[in-house]
Each structure stands twice: as structure tokens, then as C-alpha cells.
Design a protein around this motif. Structure first.
Motif: not given
Length: 331
Positions: A33, A129, A161, A37
Motif C-alpha cells: 500500500l 488510494g 490507508l 501511494l
């Protein structure tokens, strides 16, 4: 016979070729993750720089059932990427996601298929995201309280996130059905389910809208100076984001296409001057300003662009090759 003539394509056959197949579970294991980003940030820069081929998506409507979108994208260094996503709201009653997708990768030199992967998880995680990337870049550095509105797939991804971009003291989740908010909060460590939406919004530094509402889910007057608001819900002809909030803050979007009619653009932005918005990529490239004061309200409205699928699928494919994940299938 002229030997200088090139053979015609009619004498060539494709034959059997092997391509990589990645399941939803395999795609999940292959996307970090934090790396996502960063990849999205670079993708938005490339989009604003004109380095991404990202044509408008066509929509195929199925009366009284749903619709299908084809979303192609390409940039140098990546595969030709085409996502096919089907949105059928009736699926929820059947116990399956309303958004179902596959992503197809092709060699940019030959057009030969390289990989087919599940796109349902990628659709969810790249959408959330992009919104959380906007939090990373536009929320106040000292933001401590975030509220996520919604309790579905998108809301859940936001909860994964958000802790990656700020040291939040409190992250809340609200749903019109409090039991749904409680159930979602129970699946994430340190998340609080709340019942009073107005009080939650008035005391939040970051507000993330992630619903399928056809009408605004918050009131613009609840949003306090200095707040960052993101919105990823898509529900024409209305939408979850209050239009009058735009007059109080600075608007950021994925591309100018956000102001086009649906299915390309956002229904909430239909009557707004495109010059009122800033492309996220232009802000990341420092061509346009981002947040300029702690009292400024910043707003990010997403529609979803194929570039996001491309960079997420590229991450998954590269990691799958590195780990030896996936199955080889014949075509």
C-alpha cells in the motif's frame, strides 16, 4: 517472385501462447500500500505532463441491471493496460460486489497478451488510494481526527490507508446504519463507529466520503476551516459531495475530464467552471499551489481514471513475477 516483399499476415498464426493469470488473493499479496501511494503520485505527475495515453472511457448500459466500462491506458515503460469493469448494484442483494473487474496487460511492442488479473481489488484500492494520496498532500500536517463516511468496500480500504499518511489520534467511521459502522470498525484496530454525523464532521480535520449516495451526505456548513474533504462516490445524476462546499474551498481533481459529462466526468462538477479545479498532478509537480494556509478548506473529488489501474496493475504484475506468484494459462 519478388523476394523483397514482406510475407503477408495471412500466413501467420498466433499459435498457443502462455500468459500469467492472477487471482484476487494473489493481487492482494502483490500490492504494497505504501508503494501504491507513491506509484499513484508518479502516475498523476505523468498524467499532467501528458505522458499517459488515457482516452475517455466508453460505457455500455444494460437496462435495469447495470453498466460496463472499458478503461485503457498506457505510458512508456508499462504494458498496454485495459480494465473492464461492470457495475451492477443488484449484486449487493446477491451477496457479491457491485463492482467486478478484470485487468488485461499487453506487450506494447507486439500487442500480445501478457497477463490477465482480477481487477475488483485494484479498483477498490486505487480509488481509495487516490483519495488518501490527496490527504497525504493536502491535509494539514497536524491533522489528528479523520471521519470516513460509508461502510462498504471503499470505506474499508480508506481505513487501511489513512494511518499510512498521518499520525491520527482518532479515525471514525459513520454509516446510515450504525450497525454497519460498528461491524466495519470491529474489523479494524483503533477505529471508532459514530452515530452523530454532524458532530463528527464539525470536529474532523479530514473527511472522506465513500458512499453510493445520490444526494449529499454531509452539509457544507458542517465543514470547518482547515478541513480536507475527499469524495470517491459515484452515483449520477446526484452525488455524495455537497456542491455548495466548492464555494468555500479549493478543488482538486484527477484531470480536466472530471468536469465532462458522465460517464467520463463527475456529476457533482457538471456545472462548475473547469478553471476552478486543480489537477492533482499539476500540484504534485508544483505547477499549481496545494494547501496555502491552515484555514483553507481543500476538496478532492475523484471519478477514477485508467492511469490508476495501470500503475496498480504494474505493481501487482512486477511483484508477482518476482515472487513467482500466479498461474500460467494458454490462449
Amino acid at each position: 517472385m519478388d523476394s523483397s516483399r514482406q510475407p503477408t499476415s495471412s500466413i501467420h498464426t498466433k499459435g498457443e501462447i502462455k500468459i500469467l493469470s492472477l487471482s484476487e488473493a494473489e493481487v492482494r499479496t502483490c500490492i504494497d500500500l505504501r508503494k501504491l501511494l507513491d506509484a499513484l503520485a508518479e502516475g498523476f505527475k505523468a498524467l499532467s505532463d501528458g505522458r499517459v495515453v488515457n482516452p475517455a472511457r466508453p460505457q455500455l448500459d444494460i437496462p435495469n441491471a447495470g453498466y460496463s466500462l472499458a478503461m485503457p491506458a498506457w505510458m512508456k515503460g508499462m504494458h498496454l493496460t485495459v480494465k473492464l469493469v461492470n457495475v451492477f448494484e443488484g449484486n449487493i442483494a446477491r451477496g457479491i460486489p457491485s463492482h467486478l473487474a478484470t485487468i488485461h496487460l499487453f506487450d506494447p511492442e507486439t500487442g500480445m497478451p501478457v497477463c490477465i488479473m482480477d481487477g475488483t481489488y485494484i479498483t477498490a484500492v486505487r480509488t481509495s488510494g487516490s483519495a488518501v494520496l490527496s490527504v497525504r498532500e493536502l491535509a494539514r500536517r497536524n491533522a489528528k481526527v479523520a471521519t470516513v463516511v460509508g461502510a462498504g468496500v471503499q470505506a474499508s480500504q480508506h481505513l487501511h490507508l489513512l494511518p499510512l499518511v498521518r499520525d491520527f489520534q482518532e479515525i471514525r467511521v459513520f454509516s446510515k446504519d450504525f450497525a454497519d459502522a460498528q461491524a466495519l470498525a470491529s474489523r479494524h484496530s483503533g477505529i471508532t463507529a459514530v452515530e452523530n454525523l454532524e458532530a463528527a464532521i464539525r470536529s474532523s480535520d479530514v473527511v472522506c466520503l465513500a458512499t453510493h449516495s445520490y444526494v449529499p451526505v454531509i452539509s457544507a456548513e458542517w465543514v470547518q476551516p482547515g478541513t480536507h474533504v475527499s469524495s470517491v462516490g459515484v452515483a449520477p445524476p446526484g452525488g455524495e459531495l455537497p456542491i455548495d462546499l466548492m464555494a468555500r474551498g479549493n478543488l482538486f481533481v484527477e484531470t480536466r475530464d472530471s468536469f465532462a459529462p458522465t460517464p467520463v466526468g463527475c456529476c457533482e462538477l457538471a456545472n462548475i467552471d473547469p478553471e476552478a479545479g486543480t489537477d492533482l498532478g499539476a500540484m504534485l509537480l508544483k505547477q499549481r499551489p496545494g494547501r496555502t494556509s491552515d484555514q483553507q478548506i481543500t476538496i478532492y473529488k475523484a471519478m477514477g481514471v485508467a492511469m490508476e489501474d495501470m500503475v496498480a496493475a504494474d505493481l501487482a504484475y512486477r511483484e508477482a513475477k518476482r515472487l513467482g506468484v500466479g498461474q500460467a494459462i494458454s490462449l
